[in-house]
Design a protein around this motif. Structure first.
Motif, mmCIF file in Angstrom:
data_model
loop_
_atom_site.group_PDB
_atom_site.id
_atom_site.type_symbol
_atom_site.label_atom_id
_atom_site.label_comp_id
_atom_site.label_asym_id
_atom_site.label_seq_id
_atom_site.Cartn_x
_atom_site.Cartn_y
_atom_site.Cartn_z
ATOM 1 N N ARG A 111 10.566 0.762 6.090
ATOM 2 C CA ARG A 111 9.298 0.552 7.086
ATOM 3 C C ARG A 111 8.129 -0.342 6.253
ATOM 4 O O ARG A 111 7.729 -1.104 6.899
ATOM 5 C CB ARG A 111 8.774 1.952 7.390
ATOM 6 C CG ARG A 111 7.700 1.761 8.127
ATOM 7 C CD ARG A 111 7.117 3.111 8.839
ATOM 8 N NE ARG A 111 6.533 3.896 7.643
ATOM 9 C CZ ARG A 111 6.380 5.143 7.567
ATOM 10 N NH1 ARG A 111 6.407 5.751 8.847
ATOM 11 N NH2 ARG A 111 5.862 5.837 6.661
ATOM 12 N N ARG A 161 -5.709 1.543 20.044
ATOM 13 C CA ARG A 161 -5.345 1.472 18.871
ATOM 14 C C ARG A 161 -4.365 0.249 18.643
ATOM 15 O O ARG A 161 -4.833 -0.449 17.370
ATOM 16 C CB ARG A 161 -4.725 2.794 18.374
ATOM 17 C CG ARG A 161 -3.835 2.408 17.095
ATOM 18 C CD ARG A 161 -3.116 3.724 16.680
ATOM 19 N NE ARG A 161 -2.380 3.409 15.520
ATOM 20 C CZ ARG A 161 -1.152 2.981 15.283
ATOM 21 N NH1 ARG A 161 -0.415 2.477 16.402
ATOM 22 N NH2 ARG A 161 -0.731 2.748 14.214
ATOM 23 N N LYS A 211 2.390 -0.291 9.193
ATOM 24 C CA LYS A 211 1.587 0.581 8.480
ATOM 25 C C LYS A 211 0.587 -0.452 7.794
ATOM 26 O O LYS A 211 0.723 -0.684 6.589
ATOM 27 C CB LYS A 211 2.336 1.546 7.654
ATOM 28 C CG LYS A 211 1.801 2.786 7.559
ATOM 29 C CD LYS A 211 2.596 3.863 6.870
ATOM 30 C CE LYS A 211 1.734 5.191 6.501
ATOM 31 N NZ LYS A 211 1.559 6.134 7.659
ATOM 32 N N TYR A 264 -6.401 0.992 10.678
ATOM 33 C CA TYR A 264 -7.320 2.105 10.434
ATOM 34 C C TYR A 264 -8.567 1.674 10.506
ATOM 35 O O TYR A 264 -9.505 2.316 10.978
ATOM 36 C CB TYR A 264 -6.936 2.711 9.220
ATOM 37 C CG TYR A 264 -5.438 3.366 9.078
ATOM 38 C CD1 TYR A 264 -5.730 4.612 9.535
ATOM 39 C CD2 TYR A 264 -4.182 3.205 9.144
ATOM 40 C CE1 TYR A 264 -4.524 5.841 9.687
ATOM 41 C CE2 TYR A 264 -3.426 3.779 9.099
ATOM 42 C CZ TYR A 264 -3.305 4.984 9.591
ATOM 43 O OH TYR A 264 -1.960 5.881 9.603
ATOM 44 N N GLU A 314 -0.241 8.081 20.255
ATOM 45 C CA GLU A 314 -0.109 8.851 19.184
ATOM 46 C C GLU A 314 -1.343 9.420 18.841
ATOM 47 O O GLU A 314 -2.543 8.808 19.265
ATOM 48 C CB GLU A 314 0.742 8.003 17.932
ATOM 49 C CG GLU A 314 -0.153 6.817 17.468
ATOM 50 C CD GLU A 314 0.750 6.156 16.349
ATOM 51 O OE1 GLU A 314 1.153 6.796 15.310
ATOM 52 O OE2 GLU A 314 1.038 5.082 16.308
ATOM 53 N N VAL A 353 8.568 8.639 9.831
ATOM 54 C CA VAL A 353 9.653 9.358 9.223
ATOM 55 C C VAL A 353 9.832 10.713 9.551
ATOM 56 O O VAL A 353 10.822 11.123 9.827
ATOM 57 C CB VAL A 353 9.431 9.115 7.648
ATOM 58 C CG1 VAL A 353 10.857 9.957 7.080
ATOM 59 C CG2 VAL A 353 9.839 7.787 7.072
ATOM 60 N N THR A 354 8.713 11.298 9.594
ATOM 61 C CA THR A 354 8.580 13.029 10.282
ATOM 62 C C THR A 354 9.194 12.966 11.666
ATOM 63 O O THR A 354 9.790 13.739 12.074
ATOM 64 C CB THR A 354 7.219 13.454 10.254
ATOM 65 O OG1 THR A 354 6.685 13.042 8.961
ATOM 66 C CG2 THR A 354 7.175 14.998 10.364
ATOM 67 N N THR A 361 3.864 12.928 7.491
ATOM 68 C CA THR A 361 4.138 13.330 6.362
ATOM 69 C C THR A 361 2.988 14.335 5.808
ATOM 70 O O THR A 361 3.226 15.275 5.000
ATOM 71 C CB THR A 361 4.085 12.121 5.249
ATOM 72 O OG1 THR A 361 5.298 11.343 5.674
ATOM 73 C CG2 THR A 361 4.380 12.544 3.744
HETATM 74 C C1 LIG Z 1 1.900 6.982 8.528
HETATM 75 C C2 LIG Z 1 1.958 7.145 10.000
HETATM 76 C C3 LIG Z 1 2.282 8.221 10.897
HETATM 77 C C4 LIG Z 1 3.449 8.974 10.315
HETATM 78 O O1 LIG Z 1 4.484 8.413 9.574
HETATM 79 P P1 LIG Z 1 5.232 9.503 8.726
HETATM 80 O O2 LIG Z 1 6.442 8.504 8.117
HETATM 81 O O3 LIG Z 1 6.053 10.572 9.440
HETATM 82 O O4 LIG Z 1 4.379 9.898 7.710
HETATM 83 C C5 LIG Z 1 1.944 8.195 12.230
HETATM 84 N N1 LIG Z 1 1.121 7.223 12.817
HETATM 85 C C6 LIG Z 1 0.509 6.421 12.079
HETATM 86 C C7 LIG Z 1 -0.536 5.550 12.624
HETATM 87 C C8 LIG Z 1 0.597 6.460 10.384
HETATM 88 O O5 LIG Z 1 0.002 5.573 10.001
#
Ligand SMILES: *Cc1c(COP(=O)(O)O)cnc(C)c1O
Length: 369
Positions: free
Chosen positions: A97, A189, A199, A204, A235, A262-263, A305
């Motif tokens: 990722r 978003r 990411k 944010y 989300e 990932v979750t 996570t």
């Molecule tokens: C990191 C993140 C997630 C969750 O991702 P994981 O890999 O499961 O921790 C979901 N949404 C956003 C916006 C994130 O930054």
């Protein structure tokens, strides 16, 4: 570079960071003694990887990341079980990722081997920082930034990649409990073609306003809708969303505006292995609100996570608040949480090959390359 050595400079005796009270860890407040950092230039590629006492980054005030936000990060954890074994969970997914995010942001790529070695070196150097208390873990934050000292708007020519860690507490100190969330109706978003699947800091930065408004009204998180129709569930703040509708697990598809968690991926794979019907399809917010009222919607939960599974007990939309599953944690959320956390701790068989045990690895060996 991946075969190149990571040099080691340990913190001097007496200069270690203060150890936090394991009962008051919270999230993102405490950091371990060391971090691992390296730099990239066009001519040398990744070089000078080093394990150092955690301290200020060498960074020019003109560094592009500070002006134009060219940055991407990751978030994963190291877990310690009652037998003092240490585990990483699906770190290769985080490495992949990070590469995808870096590509979207036109940044130098970090290959899986370098990512893995830097993560493992960071954890093993501070292995005694990995908490043992139930629900606690060592949070790992890889961060890739443009350190190019140039104010022209273009993709950077110099990058810095570092991995820092810090102990974090149980997301729900009193066990898994439902949260209240608010559907955001003004801000959005992500848009198709934008940064939603990366990411990155920008996602944010512009979410803070909605998050602050929601927090003021007593909500834990914001639920984002799509930017075009303001109708489809995307989300929540830092988690992907899933719903149980008439015994079927439903989650919005990854269409470029949603972070590929990932979750989320682990939940879908687990639920499928249990024989549950799993569907990735667009979910209208009206379906969620009506389903909560008719009972067709049995459960709603976030996946990420930090919390693993965060049941959603109340959703507020257009001034109306509905309750899901009597504000209780549902059986699917509970089973997913229990199964994933046990696999992460090496306390349950791992048929998917998700965990890697790392406590028997040798730090010097990893750093040698
Ligand atoms: C990191 C993140 C997630 C969750 O991702 P994981 O890999 O499961 O921790 C979901 N949404 C956003 C916006 C994130 O930054």
């Amino acid at each position: 570079m991946s075969e190149a050595r990571i040099s080691i400079r340990r913190v001097r005796k007496g200069f270690e960071r203060a150890r936090p009270d394991p009962k008051k860890l919270g999230f993102g407040r405490y950091f371990s003694d060391h971090y691992v950092v390296c730099e990239w230039t066009r001519t040398r590629g990744w070089h000078d990887a080093r394990l150092l006492p955690l301290g200020p980054l060498p960074l020019e005030p003109s560094a592009a990341v500070l002006h134009y936000g060219q940055e991407t990060f990751e978030g994963l954890k190291a877990y310690r079980n009652s037998r003092d074994q240490l585990f990483l969970f699906r770190w290769q997914k985080n490495a992949a990722r990070l590469r995808a995010s870096a590509e979207r942001l036109v940044m130098a790529s970090v290959d899986e081997s370098l990512f893995g070695r830097m993560v493992k070196a960071a954890v093993l150097a501070d292995r005694d920082w990995v908490p043992k208390d139930p629900g606690c873990s060592l949070y790992i934050r890889p961060n890739l930034i443009s350190s190019d000292p140039f104010l022209g708007v273009h993709a950077g020519e110099e990058y810095t990649f570092y991995v820092m860690t810090g102990p974090v507490g149980a997301y729900f100190p009193e066990g898994v409990n439902p949260v209240r969330i608010k559907v955001e109706e003004e801000d959005v978003r992500a848009v198709r073609g934008g940064l939603g699947a990366a990411k990155t800091a920008a996602n944010y930065a512009h979410s803070l306003r909605a998050q602050a408004r929601a927090a003021k009204e007593g909500f834990t998180q914001v639920l984002w809708l799509d930017a075009l129709e303001r109708r489809w569930v995307e989300e929540v703040g830092t988690m992907n969303m899933a719903f149980v509708v008439k015994d079927e697990l439903v989650t919005p598809p990854l269409g470029g505006t949603i972070l590929p968690g990932v979750t989320r991926d682990s939940v879908l794979e687990l639920a499928r292995s249990w024989g549950m019907k799993v569907t990735e399809r667009p979910i209208a917010i009206d379906e969620v609100i009506e389903g909560a009222e008719t009972g067709a919607l049995q459960e709603a939960f976030g996946m990420g996570t930090a919390a693993v599974i965060a049941p959603v007990g109340k959703i507020s939309y257009k001034g109306r608040e509905v309750t899901i599953n009597r504000f209780e944690t549902g059986p699917v959320a509970r089973r997913l949480y229990d199964t994933i956390t046990k696999i992460q701790l090496g306390d349950l068989e791992d048929p998917f090959g998700w965990v890697e045990r790392i406590d028997q690895l040798d730090l010097e060996q990893i750093c040698k390359g």
